[in-house]
Write a protein that holds these residues in place. Sequence first.
Motif, PDB file in Angstrom:
ATOM      1  N   SER A  39      -7.889  -5.619   0.391  1.00 34.50           N
ATOM      2  CA  SER A  39      -6.900  -4.874  -0.378  1.00 34.50           C
ATOM      3  C   SER A  39      -7.024  -5.241  -1.853  1.00 34.50           C
ATOM      4  O   SER A  39      -7.248  -6.405  -2.187  1.00 34.50           O
ATOM      5  CB  SER A  39      -5.484  -5.200   0.112  1.00 34.50           C
ATOM      6  N   ARG A  99       0.838  -1.197   0.000  1.00 31.29           N
ATOM      7  CA  ARG A  99       0.000   0.000   0.000  1.00 31.29           C
ATOM      8  C   ARG A  99       0.877   1.253   0.000  1.00 31.29           C
ATOM      9  O   ARG A  99       0.603   2.208  -0.737  1.00 31.29           O
ATOM     10  CB  ARG A  99      -0.944  -0.023   1.204  1.00 31.29           C
ATOM     11  N   THR A 154      -1.219  -1.155  -4.065  1.00 30.57           N
ATOM     12  CA  THR A 154      -2.542  -1.585  -3.634  1.00 30.57           C
ATOM     13  C   THR A 154      -3.231  -0.455  -2.877  1.00 30.57           C
ATOM     14  O   THR A 154      -2.598   0.520  -2.475  1.00 30.57           O
ATOM     15  CB  THR A 154      -2.467  -2.823  -2.709  1.00 30.57           C
ATOM     16  N   TYR A 155      -4.523  -0.621  -2.696  1.00 27.82           N
ATOM     17  CA  TYR A 155      -5.303   0.274  -1.849  1.00 27.82           C
ATOM     18  C   TYR A 155      -6.264  -0.600  -1.055  1.00 27.82           C
ATOM     19  O   TYR A 155      -6.517  -1.750  -1.421  1.00 27.82           O
ATOM     20  CB  TYR A 155      -6.061   1.327  -2.674  1.00 27.82           C
ATOM     21  N   THR A 156      -6.754  -0.068   0.035  1.00 28.21           N
ATOM     22  CA  THR A 156      -7.638  -0.829   0.914  1.00 28.21           C
ATOM     23  C   THR A 156      -9.026  -0.227   0.923  1.00 28.21           C
ATOM     24  O   THR A 156      -9.185   0.984   1.018  1.00 28.21           O
ATOM     25  CB  THR A 156      -7.078  -0.855   2.347  1.00 28.21           C
TER      26      THR A 156
END
Length: 83
Positions: A71, A58, A63-65
């Motif tokens: 994720s 991240r 990636t993003y959550t």
Amino acid sequence: MIEFAPDVPRWRQVVEVLRERIADGTYPPRSRVPSVVQLTEEFGIAAATAQKALRALRAEGLTYTEPGLGSFVSKERPSTPTQ
């Protein structure tokens, strides 16, 4: 499971595997990456190690959550940093 090198932290080795999977399209943009539980089972690592690996991805912007969902691979794939 992978065979871990003894001189590199396990979370970094997991990050490298996941980074390669993102780069080669195994995890395409917007797809979910494995959860902490899935990573602990696949790699035989502690949950804290899996969480650290996911945080590193991240922080790299790979990636993003989504709270409550997991994720996901970022829409844009940044170039993989060389070491």
